[in-house]
Design a protein around this motif. Structure first.
Motif: not given
Ligand SMILES: [Zn+2]
Length: 246
Positions: A159-180, A200-207
């Motif tokens: 994420q370092a060096g990415l602007a806010a829109p790029d961070r959001a795009r980078n992280l979109a759909g990148s996390m999921r709840c564990r199964t089991g 920083t941009t809030g993209a990680t928390v938002r995802e």
């Protein structure tokens, strides 16, 4: 205690002022923030839950986060966890349906670290400080647990060096709840707080928030140790961030 003794034995000093001895000297410890504040990123990702942090990612807070994360000064998990607990507390003071937050179980959900980052560091610093924050709050009578509900489901760029829109795009759909069935083991009516060390941009928390909410879970806020002060460079029409999100 052992980590603190090891730091002393190895001749290290205060992570903030470098005074020989304790990993965080009493003077620097006493000057740490005691209150959390809202720390909305600018621009704010649409729908972001309220983020709270104890201060800016600079000075003592930045030194502490990095000494713990990158220099393996594990004894700092205690003061950092205590600071995170202060930020979590900011979400416990407003009433919620069915009682006050103080009576409803609160579950801290750390944002997942990328496996290769954990391997490189040799430890998971966020999990360490989250556990300390929960222990601190339980000591104060707050019903808090920690649940590692989230996992990364695909590789993301640094994420370092990415602007806010790029961070959001980078992280979109990148996390999921564990199964089991891990969500089935959550306390009934529990409220979730997403936790991370720095926002920083809030993209990680938002995802993280999105991945929890699609499972029908209630996220009441985000708790951070520190928030990066972001400066807008209007001439270029872009936002520059000075921090690093893990
Ligand atoms: Zn000091």
């Amino acid at each position: 205690m052992w980590d603190a003794l090891l730091d002393l034995f190895l001749g290290s000093g205060c992570a903030v002022c470098e005074r020989p001895g304790r990993v965080l000297c009493r003077s620097c410890h006493d000057s740490l923030p005691r209150q959390a504040h809202d720390c909305w990123p600018s621009p704010t990702p649409p729908g972001l839950v309220r983020p709270a942090a104890v201060g800016e990612y600079a000075g003592a807070l930045k030194l502490l986060v990095n000494a713990h994360k990158e220099q393996h000064r594990f004894a700092l998990a205690r003061p950092l966890g205590d600071l995170l607990a202060v930020s979590v507390s900011a979400h416990l003071q407003s009433p919620v349906t069915g009682g006050t937050c103080g009576e409803v179980p609160v579950v801290l959900v750390p944002v997942p670290s990328r496996p290769q980052v954990v391997r490189r560091r040799g430890h998971d610093p966020l999990l360490r400080i989250t556990a300390r924050a929960a222990a601190r709050l339980r000591g104060d009578g707050v019903p808090v647990t920690v649940a590692r509900l989230l996992r990364p489901v695909r590789a993301t760029a640094d994420q370092a060096g990415l602007a806010a829109p790029d961070r959001a795009r980078n992280l979109a759909g990148s996390m999921r709840c564990r199964t089991g069935g891990c969500t089935a083991r959550l306390p009934p009516r529990c409220r979730l707080v997403v936790v991370d060390d720095v926002i920083t941009t809030g993209a990680t928390v938002r995802e993280a928030q999105r991945a929890l909410q699609v499972e029908g879970l209630t996220v009441i806020g985000a708790a951070l140790v520190a928030a990066t002060r972001r400066t807008a460079d209007r001439r270029r029409g872009r936002v520059r961030a000075t921090g690093v999100e893990a």
